[in-house]
Design a protein around this motif. Structure first.
Motif, PDB file in Angstrom:
ATOM      1  N   ILE A  32       0.820  -1.206   0.000  1.00 13.00           N
ATOM      2  CA  ILE A  32       0.000   0.000   0.000  1.00 13.00           C
ATOM      3  C   ILE A  32       0.856   1.259   0.000  1.00 13.00           C
ATOM      4  N   TRP A  33       2.036   1.165   0.581  1.00 11.06           N
ATOM      5  CA  TRP A  33       2.891   2.340   0.634  1.00 11.06           C
ATOM      6  C   TRP A  33       3.935   2.308  -0.480  1.00 11.06           C
ATOM      7  N   LYS A  34       4.597   1.149  -0.648  1.00 11.16           N
ATOM      8  CA  LYS A  34       5.708   1.088  -1.595  1.00 11.16           C
ATOM      9  C   LYS A  34       5.265   0.868  -3.045  1.00 11.16           C
ATOM     10  N   PHE A  35       4.378  -0.121  -3.245  1.00 11.55           N
ATOM     11  CA  PHE A  35       4.036  -0.489  -4.621  1.00 11.55           C
ATOM     12  C   PHE A  35       3.527   0.698  -5.445  1.00 11.55           C
ATOM     13  N   PRO A  36       2.526   1.440  -4.950  1.00 14.42           N
ATOM     14  CA  PRO A  36       2.051   2.549  -5.780  1.00 14.42           C
ATOM     15  C   PRO A  36       3.147   3.565  -6.121  1.00 14.42           C
ATOM     16  N   TYR A  37       4.060   3.841  -5.187  1.00 16.30           N
ATOM     17  CA  TYR A  37       5.042   4.860  -5.571  1.00 16.30           C
ATOM     18  C   TYR A  37       6.166   4.320  -6.434  1.00 16.30           C
ATOM     19  N   ILE A  38       6.561   3.068  -6.227  1.00 20.08           N
ATOM     20  CA  ILE A  38       7.609   2.597  -7.138  1.00 20.08           C
ATOM     21  C   ILE A  38       7.020   2.341  -8.522  1.00 20.08           C
ATOM     22  N   MET A  39       5.747   2.035  -8.542  1.00 20.09           N
ATOM     23  CA  MET A  39       5.098   1.903  -9.835  1.00 20.09           C
ATOM     24  C   MET A  39       5.059   3.263 -10.536  1.00 20.09           C
ATOM     25  N   GLY A  40       4.725   4.291  -9.775  1.00 22.35           N
ATOM     26  CA  GLY A  40       4.702   5.633 -10.333  1.00 22.35           C
ATOM     27  C   GLY A  40       6.083   6.058 -10.834  1.00 22.35           C
ATOM     28  N   GLU A  41       7.118   5.656 -10.110  1.00 17.08           N
ATOM     29  CA  GLU A  41       8.475   6.055 -10.485  1.00 17.08           C
ATOM     30  C   GLU A  41       8.996   5.284 -11.681  1.00 17.08           C
ATOM     31  N   ASN A  42       8.467   4.069 -11.889  1.00 20.94           N
ATOM     32  CA  ASN A  42       9.078   3.182 -12.873  1.00 20.94           C
ATOM     33  C   ASN A  42       8.216   2.889 -14.083  1.00 20.94           C
ATOM     34  N   GLY A  43       7.379   3.829 -14.448  1.00 22.90           N
ATOM     35  CA  GLY A  43       6.678   3.658 -15.705  1.00 22.90           C
ATOM     36  C   GLY A  43       5.349   2.947 -15.622  1.00 22.90           C
ATOM     37  N   GLY A  44       4.650   3.082 -14.497  1.00 21.00           N
ATOM     38  CA  GLY A  44       3.264   2.618 -14.400  1.00 21.00           C
ATOM     39  C   GLY A  44       3.064   1.190 -14.863  1.00 21.00           C
ATOM     40  N   ALA A  45       2.250   1.032 -15.900  1.00 18.60           N
ATOM     41  CA  ALA A  45       1.858  -0.305 -16.337  1.00 18.60           C
ATOM     42  C   ALA A  45       3.036  -1.152 -16.793  1.00 18.60           C
ATOM     43  N   ALA A  46       4.047  -0.512 -17.367  1.00 15.36           N
ATOM     44  CA  ALA A  46       5.218  -1.274 -17.798  1.00 15.36           C
ATOM     45  C   ALA A  46       5.829  -1.969 -16.585  1.00 15.36           C
ATOM     46  N   PHE A  47       5.876  -1.248 -15.490  1.00 15.56           N
ATOM     47  CA  PHE A  47       6.398  -1.834 -14.263  1.00 15.56           C
ATOM     48  C   PHE A  47       5.522  -2.998 -13.810  1.00 15.56           C
ATOM     49  N   VAL A  48       4.208  -2.798 -13.865  1.00 15.87           N
ATOM     50  CA  VAL A  48       3.293  -3.851 -13.421  1.00 15.87           C
ATOM     51  C   VAL A  48       3.526  -5.138 -14.209  1.00 15.87           C
ATOM     52  N   LEU A  49       3.740  -4.978 -15.510  1.00 15.21           N
ATOM     53  CA  LEU A  49       3.956  -6.157 -16.349  1.00 15.21           C
ATOM     54  C   LEU A  49       5.224  -6.916 -15.914  1.00 15.21           C
ATOM     55  N   VAL A  50       6.316  -6.175 -15.772  1.00 10.68           N
ATOM     56  CA  VAL A  50       7.577  -6.818 -15.373  1.00 10.68           C
ATOM     57  C   VAL A  50       7.417  -7.471 -14.006  1.00 10.68           C
ATOM     58  N   TYR A  51       6.720  -6.763 -13.152  1.00  4.46           N
ATOM     59  CA  TYR A  51       6.500  -7.258 -11.797  1.00  4.46           C
ATOM     60  C   TYR A  51       5.699  -8.562 -11.810  1.00  4.46           C
TER      61      TYR A  51
END
Ligand code: TRP
Length: 460
Positions: A32-51
């Motif tokens: 809740i704290w880390k995922f949304p901001y590292i996602m924001g920092e690392n290219g949103g959906a592109a990050f989600v896919l790699v993740y």
């Protein structure tokens, strides 16, 4: 096997409660704290896919392996690995998996508790005034004021550690299981409630786009490194937390099934957390902050302006507290289990003494943001909170991946095939896929990530 077997171990009341407790461990500040901001920092959906790929290919096999080591070893991480070493006639050096896990847990919980203390601090402000109906600037400054006040942080850190000790001291059924049974449904209820409520905002679509519109160009090596590191952190892998929970698990439970459930819960909750946070941020015309300030700076700015901000804030921080609490107890449990089994201490004694040790170490984090702050650069990112950043990097970027590699290698190469087959009870096809992943794919992928981040800074 060894002396540990003599004492009868407590077990979960049901497989479902194991899933609750393990999901409770997995779902925490990381989601809740880390995922949304590292996602924001690392290219949103592109990050989600790699993740998502890292979760399926790397983390799932390791999760199965780690639970398996615990269930087969029937003890705390150090003795569990010791028992398996004996069973497989392997080198005693493998015990390092257990020792490193305990050490990693000490460090993680020391800073995790300070961050969880911030939640308590904001919860207090939400409940007793000072969070809503104030100018936006003032709301944005609350966090800076808090981290500049070591005494207040110390107070909340102490309370949070106290809450963790309280649960773990009560043992598996009356403590950890009870906490998971009460807190996880409450968390889900609040989280989905807030998301449904947030759908009425026009900015929900904008948030959706921010999260799911993707740009392949944003997938760079640092993004992959962050995604793999986060996969470990968010699933609580690599330090024996899942292992010790596995040691309280029934022989007949399917490890593949429970691991998949935990992963689904963890991923869905992280994404829903984004869908709770970003619509508010966009609706109030704020920037999706980069960095940890998203929850503690940007969101309070949104609460300050919105109608019902105090209620919203109180619910949000309560749900965050539930998430942090069930995770923190899982970081404490392996160390406490070790102390009770190693020194024959009572649970209460072990929980209190180890809680105290971690509390002391947490003081370093408390002062990282003020009196002892210093800056440094890592992987091109500027870090300003000295020891706190070092603890975070040392654990999530180095020790957890390293623990994961060792667990995968031990489970994949060292354990006897018959033992593995007996524990996993999978079809031949699935078993071979799992063994291939855990022998080659996970250790190689994680090693690349680990060495990349350790070596690249040297060449910069
Ligand atoms: N997974 C938790 C989170 O996402 C944190 C956590 C709990 C953890 N137990 C752990 C991280 C063990 C690493 C190891 O916040």
């Amino acid at each position: 096997m060894s002396q540990i077997q003599l004492k009868k171990r407590e077990h979960w009341s049901s497989t479902l409660l194991f899933v609750f407790a393990t999901a409770g461990s997995a779902v925490g500040l990381g989601n809740i704290w880390k995922f949304p901001y590292i996602m924001g920092e690392n290219g949103g959906a592109a990050f989600v896919l790699v993740y998502l790929i890292s979760i399926l290919v790397i983390a799932l096999p390791i999760m199965i392996a780690e639970i398996m080591l615990g269930r087969r070893g029937q003890a705390n991480p150090v003795s569990a690995v010791g028992n398996l070493v004996a069973e497989s006639k392997a080198s005693g050096l493998w015990r390092i998996i257990g020792w490193m896990g305990l050490f990693t847990g000490l460090i993680i919980l020391s800073y995790y508790s300070v961050v969880a203390g911030w939640i308590l601090a904001f919860e207090w402000r939400a409940l007793f005034g000072g969070l809503a109906n104030i100018p936006v600037d003032e709301a944005g400054q609350k966090f800076d004021l808090l981290i500049a006040a070591p005494k207040e942080m110390l107070l909340w850190h102490s309370i949070f550690m106290g809450l963790c000790v309280l649960v773990v001291a009560r043992g598996v059924k009356r403590g950890i299981e009870l906490a998971a049974k009460l807190l996880m449904p409450a968390l889900l209820f609040m989280l989905f409630g807030l998301m449904i409520y947030g759908m009425k905002y026009a900015a929900f679509d904008q948030a959706w786009q921010f999260m799911f519109d993707f740009d392949l160009n944003k997938i760079t090596l640092p993004v992959v490194v962050t995604a793999v590191g986060h996969a470990f952190f968010t699933l609580s892998l690599g330090m024996g937390a899942v292992m010790v929970y596995g040691s309280y698990l029934n022989k007949s439970t399917s490890l593949l099934q429970v691991s998949i459930w935990v992963i689904i819960a963890d991923t869905v909750i992280a994404i829903v957390a984004g869908l709770v946070i970003f619509p508010l941020v966009f609706q109030m015309n704020l920037e999706p902050a980069q960095g940890p300030g998203l929850i503690f700076v940007t969101l309070p700015q949104a609460f300050a302006q919105m109608s019902g901000g105090a209620v919203w804030g109180a619910i949000f921080f309560t749900l965050l507290l539930c998430a942090a609490w069930t995770s923190a107890i899982s970081i404490l449990e392996p160390i406490v289990a070790w102390a009770t089994e190693r020194f024959a201490w009572s649970r209460v004694k072990a929980a209190v003494l180890i809680g105290l040790l971690i509390w002391l170490l947490g003081i370093v984090t408390v002062f990282s943001f003020n009196d002892w702050a210093f800056s440094f650069e890592f992987l091109g990112a500027q870090k300003n909170s000295g020891w706190f950043d070092i603890f975070d990097l040392l654990t999530s970027s180095i020790l957890l991946p390293l623990g994961g590699i060792l667990i995968a290698l031990f489970a994949g190469w060292v354990m006897k095939d018959s033992a593995r087959r007996e524990e996993l009870a999978m079809s031949d096809g699935l078993y071979c896929i799992w063994r291939f992943l855990v022998r080659y794919v996970s250790p190689i992928a994680v090693s690349i990530v680990l060495f990349y981040q350790l070596l690249v800074p040297l060449f910069d």
